[in-house]
Design a protein around this motif. Structure first.
Motif, PDB file in Angstrom:
ATOM      1  N   UNK A   1     -37.820  -4.575   9.982  1.00 24.88           N
ATOM      2  CA  UNK A   1     -36.935  -3.458   9.652  1.00 24.88           C
ATOM      3  C   UNK A   1     -36.993  -2.449  10.796  1.00 24.88           C
ATOM      4  N   UNK A   2     -35.963  -2.434  11.620  1.00 25.46           N
ATOM      5  CA  UNK A   2     -35.857  -1.567  12.798  1.00 25.46           C
ATOM      6  C   UNK A   2     -35.175  -0.268  12.375  1.00 25.46           C
ATOM      7  N   UNK A   3     -35.963   0.795  12.228  1.00 30.08           N
ATOM      8  CA  UNK A   3     -35.419   2.045  11.707  1.00 30.08           C
ATOM      9  C   UNK A   3     -34.590   2.788  12.752  1.00 30.08           C
ATOM     10  N   UNK A   4     -35.008   2.733  14.020  1.00 31.16           N
ATOM     11  CA  UNK A   4     -34.274   3.432  15.071  1.00 31.16           C
ATOM     12  C   UNK A   4     -32.843   2.905  15.184  1.00 31.16           C
ATOM     13  N   UNK A   5     -32.692   1.610  15.128  1.00 27.44           N
ATOM     14  CA  UNK A   5     -31.367   0.986  15.303  1.00 27.44           C
ATOM     15  C   UNK A   5     -30.691   0.661  13.970  1.00 27.44           C
ATOM     16  N   UNK A   6     -31.287   1.089  12.863  1.00 22.72           N
ATOM     17  CA  UNK A   6     -30.707   0.920  11.534  1.00 22.72           C
ATOM     18  C   UNK A   6     -30.292  -0.531  11.285  1.00 22.72           C
ATOM     19  N   UNK A   7     -31.263  -1.409  11.374  1.00 19.43           N
ATOM     20  CA  UNK A   7     -30.939  -2.816  11.116  1.00 19.43           C
ATOM     21  C   UNK A   7     -32.157  -3.545  10.552  1.00 19.43           C
ATOM     22  N   UNK A   8     -31.868  -4.624   9.822  1.00 15.93           N
ATOM     23  CA  UNK A   8     -32.894  -5.526   9.303  1.00 15.93           C
ATOM     24  C   UNK A   8     -32.682  -6.875   9.972  1.00 15.93           C
ATOM     25  N   UNK A   9     -33.704  -7.346  10.660  1.00 15.20           N
ATOM     26  CA  UNK A   9     -33.609  -8.622  11.372  1.00 15.20           C
ATOM     27  C   UNK A   9     -34.410  -9.666  10.601  1.00 15.20           C
ATOM     28  N   UNK A  10     -33.777 -10.784  10.269  1.00 15.49           N
ATOM     29  CA  UNK A  10     -34.435 -11.878   9.552  1.00 15.49           C
ATOM     30  C   UNK A  10     -34.889 -12.942  10.548  1.00 15.49           C
ATOM     31  N   UNK A  11     -36.130 -13.385  10.390  1.00 12.87           N
ATOM     32  CA  UNK A  11     -36.701 -14.430  11.240  1.00 12.87           C
ATOM     33  C   UNK A  11     -37.216 -15.587  10.386  1.00 12.87           C
ATOM     34  N   UNK A  12     -37.236 -16.759  11.004  1.00  7.61           N
ATOM     35  CA  UNK A  12     -37.896 -17.923  10.419  1.00  7.61           C
ATOM     36  C   UNK A  12     -39.082 -18.296  11.304  1.00  7.61           C
ATOM     37  N   UNK A  13     -40.236 -18.580  10.664  1.00  2.00           N
ATOM     38  CA  UNK A  13     -41.411 -19.003  11.419  1.00  2.00           C
ATOM     39  C   UNK A  13     -41.717 -20.451  11.086  1.00  2.00           C
ATOM     40  N   UNK A  14     -42.040 -21.230  12.110  1.00  2.97           N
ATOM     41  CA  UNK A  14     -42.259 -22.670  11.956  1.00  2.97           C
ATOM     42  C   UNK A  14     -43.529 -23.077  12.685  1.00  2.97           C
ATOM     43  N   UNK A  15     -44.299 -23.957  12.050  1.00  6.21           N
ATOM     44  CA  UNK A  15     -45.496 -24.494  12.699  1.00  6.21           C
ATOM     45  C   UNK A  15     -45.117 -25.758  13.455  1.00  6.21           C
ATOM     46  N   UNK A  16     -45.474 -25.817  14.725  1.00  5.54           N
ATOM     47  CA  UNK A  16     -45.116 -26.942  15.580  1.00  5.54           C
ATOM     48  C   UNK A  16     -46.141 -28.073  15.455  1.00  5.54           C
ATOM     49  N   UNK A  17     -45.809 -29.210  16.027  1.00  2.80           N
ATOM     50  CA  UNK A  17     -46.678 -30.391  15.944  1.00  2.80           C
ATOM     51  C   UNK A  17     -48.015 -30.174  16.658  1.00  2.80           C
ATOM     52  N   UNK A  18     -48.040 -29.261  17.637  1.00  3.79           N
ATOM     53  CA  UNK A  18     -49.292 -28.994  18.354  1.00  3.79           C
ATOM     54  C   UNK A  18     -50.068 -27.823  17.745  1.00  3.79           C
ATOM     55  N   UNK A  19     -49.687 -27.444  16.499  1.00  4.17           N
ATOM     56  CA  UNK A  19     -50.350 -26.378  15.745  1.00  4.17           C
ATOM     57  C   UNK A  19     -50.086 -24.976  16.281  1.00  4.17           C
ATOM     58  N   UNK A  20     -49.136 -24.845  17.212  1.00  9.82           N
ATOM     59  CA  UNK A  20     -48.675 -23.515  17.605  1.00  9.82           C
ATOM     60  C   UNK A  20     -47.528 -23.117  16.661  1.00  9.82           C
ATOM     61  N   UNK A  21     -47.099 -21.876  16.805  1.00 10.75           N
ATOM     62  CA  UNK A  21     -46.048 -21.371  15.914  1.00 10.75           C
ATOM     63  C   UNK A  21     -44.878 -20.849  16.743  1.00 10.75           C
TER      64      UNK A  21
END
Length: 606
Positions: free
Chosen positions: A346-366
């Protein structure tokens, strides 16, 4: 005919009967005990307590088998279930649920609960399976009782009458030193508060029931604001010893082991943390920034940062909301998970809500992927999920799976705080994994005569009726909103205090406490008809500081088990106060010092 007129006389008479070997045919032995079911004495209610069963007598007496649960019923309607750990000899089970008490008072044969409640045997024939709350249903019950019991002279009792009677009964029990189920619970439970002292940069630990400072834990960082519990699915009611400490003036989250009250690790961040949100299925923790519009994701199993999103740029001094509202100069709103792999920034300065997706990769990084950006009419404070407000999104074409409805979208609500010349608003949002968030309804929080520039909202408080929101505005108006109507609507306003913000609602009674963050008093509300019960002074700050300084802390708050006492911290005065909601006054203060901002109340078994 009723022969006993008060709780005290009923208890004394019953104890005399027990001492003389009279009363119930199942006398107390080593494996049984005696209790009393009261809202005044309640006669004629069926009970099953292990091997012991029967009807409560004129004193409300029942016999229970040790180490067995108790169930109280009228016909097929379960009134109350009591855990075996609560039951001890001569325990008083106080029926303090407003809806249940109203039902019982309506069943009372002579219509006068002050001399005890006598439930007719014909009541068990009622075609009910749950406690009725609707006036029409209660009127039908009254008609049925009149038709089936020639001695019934009862009436449908109003909710206000019920609550007044419960308050009087609670006072009578207290004056007669009668232990209730709440006292039994409190003897085996302890509540500890962990609150941030942002002036002295430490976490204070308090024994709440005994109003005693236990410990203080220095962080070595700046603006130590709050300690928040890291709790994941499957933990039940077990207290988790791990907490994360938000240091709003340092690039650091401290990991607190509450078993030993020591900091076990510091997690370095690229920004000053504001607050956290725990995804209970995965154990991932989202942390939002107070100085930069950034969010980090921490794996709570290892206490390591696995991803960071947002712009590494300080924006707090120029945030476009009202500076005088609590989060007016913070870069982010509170973090939130939309599901187990989608979160928002939730970016208050720019008045916006940004949605993200997080995924775990095959090498255990994200890795993270931006789904969408939603522009909001003013800076947003936080999101409210379905488990709080109770609404569902659009159904999928296939109607059910395993007996459960499937939904193609999820409904969230958001607090838009307002800005210069912009009124605050309630935003209804819809989320899909493919498209992210979008606004589907907006209700402006406004009232004739109130300028947008003296208002400001930082929290939506959803009541347990899953219909109503209490929305406090900075200048002191409490707006009561019906969020189930289309469109949403303001149904009334109530005068509260300066900085009206958070509301804490009692679980079992229809009472809520509105926190006036910049005033001397709290506002106690009746949540059934949304009327003010009382303003209770809690702070002793000078009058010229009202509306200027932060007098009353941010969450959390705490009700005693019996609902009589309310505990809260005072930020400016550095105190914990115990408020008697019956007497409507502060009855005890614990002077701690510092500036106590925000934290957690943790209940645990001894």
């Amino acid at each position: 005919m009723k022969k006993l007129t008060t709780i005290s006389s009923a208890i004394v008479a019953s104890l005399l009967l027990i001492g003389c070997g009279g009363g119930d045919s199942s006398s107390s032995t080593a494996s049984t005990g005696t209790g009393f079911y009261v809202d005044e004495a309640i006669q004629g209610v069926e009970y099953v307590c292990g091997s012991q069963s029967g009807l409560t007598d004129v004193t409300g007496k029942f016999i229970f088998e040790q180490n067995k649960n108790c169930t109280f019923k009228v016909g097929n309607v379960v009134l109350r279930e009591v855990n075996a750990s609560t039951l001890q000899n001569n325990i008083t089970i106080f029926e303090d649920n407003t809806n249940t008490a109203r039902f019982l008072q309506t069943l009372d044969r002579d219509g006068n609960a002050t001399n005890g409640i006598e439930v007719s045997s014909s009541a068990k024939k009622l075609n009910l399976t749950t406690v009725p709350t609707d006036d029409a249903v209660l009127n039908d019950i009254q008609s049925d009782m009149k038709a089936n019991d020639k001695d019934y002279r009862g009436r449908v009792v109003t909710t206000e009458e019920t609550q007044a009677h419960l308050r009087q009964t609670r006072m009578n029990l207290h004056e007669n030193n009668r232990p209730t189920q709440h006292d039994a619970l409190s003897s085996s439970e302890q509540t500890k508060a962990y609150f941030g002292d942002k002036e002295n940069n430490m976490i204070v630990v308090v024994d709440v029931e005994n109003m005693k400072l236990i410990d203080s834990i220095a962080t070595g960082h700046e603006k130590t604001y709050a300690a928040e519990v890291i709790k994941t699915r499957g933990m039940g009611h077990t207290a988790n010893p791990k907490m994360y400490i938000d240091n709003r003036g340092s690039n650091a989250i401290d990991v607190l082991d509450s078993k030993t009250n020591t900091i076990s690790k510091t997690i370095d961040l690229a920004f000053h943390p504001r607050s956290i949100d725990v995804e209970k299925e995965t154990g991932l923790v989202a942390v939002s920034g107070s100085d930069k519009a950034m969010t980090a994701i921490i794996d709570s199993s290892t206490d390591t940062v696995i991803a960071t999103v947002g712009e590494n740029k300080v924006t707090a001094p120029t945030t476009s909301g009202h500076a005088y509202v609590s989060s007016g100069t913070l870069a982010c709103g509170h973090p939130h998970w939309l599901n187990k792999d989608h979160f928002v920034l939730i970016d208050r300065q720019n008045r916006k809500i940004v949605t993200y997706k997080i995924t775990k990769n095959s090498d255990n990084t994200w890795s993270t992927t931006k789904v969408n950006e939603l522009i909001t009419p003013s800076p947003v404070h936080n999101l409210i999920p379905p488990e709080i407000h109770g609404m569902h999104g659009r159904k999928r074409k296939q109607e059910k799976h395993g007996g459960h409805e499937l939904y193609a979208s999820t409904i969230f609500f958001a607090t838009a705080e307002g800005a210069e010349n912009v009124y605050p608003s309630v935003l209804k949002l819809e989320f899909t994994e493919e498209e992210g968030l979008k606004i589907v309804d907006e209700l402006k929080i406004q009232k004739e005569g109130l300028s947008a520039n003296i208002m400001g909202v930082h929290h939506l408080n959803f009541l347990k009726d899953q219909k109503t929101i209490y929305v406090g505005s900075d200048e002191g108006t409490l707006f009561v909103v019906d969020y189930t109507s289309t469109p949403m609507s303001i149904i009334k306003t109530v005068q509260a205090g300066k900085g009206a913000g958070h509301t804490d609602e009692m679980k079992h009674n229809n009472i809520a406490v509105v926190i006036n963050h910049k005033d001397k008093f709290i506002t106690v509300m009746n949540t059934l008809n949304h009327t003010k019960i009382a303003d209770i002074q809690v702070s002793n700050i000078p009058d010229n500081e009202v509306g200027v300084v932060q007098t009353q802390s941010h969450p959390k708050y705490h009700f005693s088990k019996d609902g009589r006492y309310f505990y809260m911290f005072l930020t400016e005065e550095g105190e914990l106060v115990k408020v008697d909601l019956v007497e409507k006054k502060v009855v005890q203060r614990l002077k701690i010092g510092g500036k106590l901002a925000m934290g957690s109340f943790v209940e645990s078994n001894h």
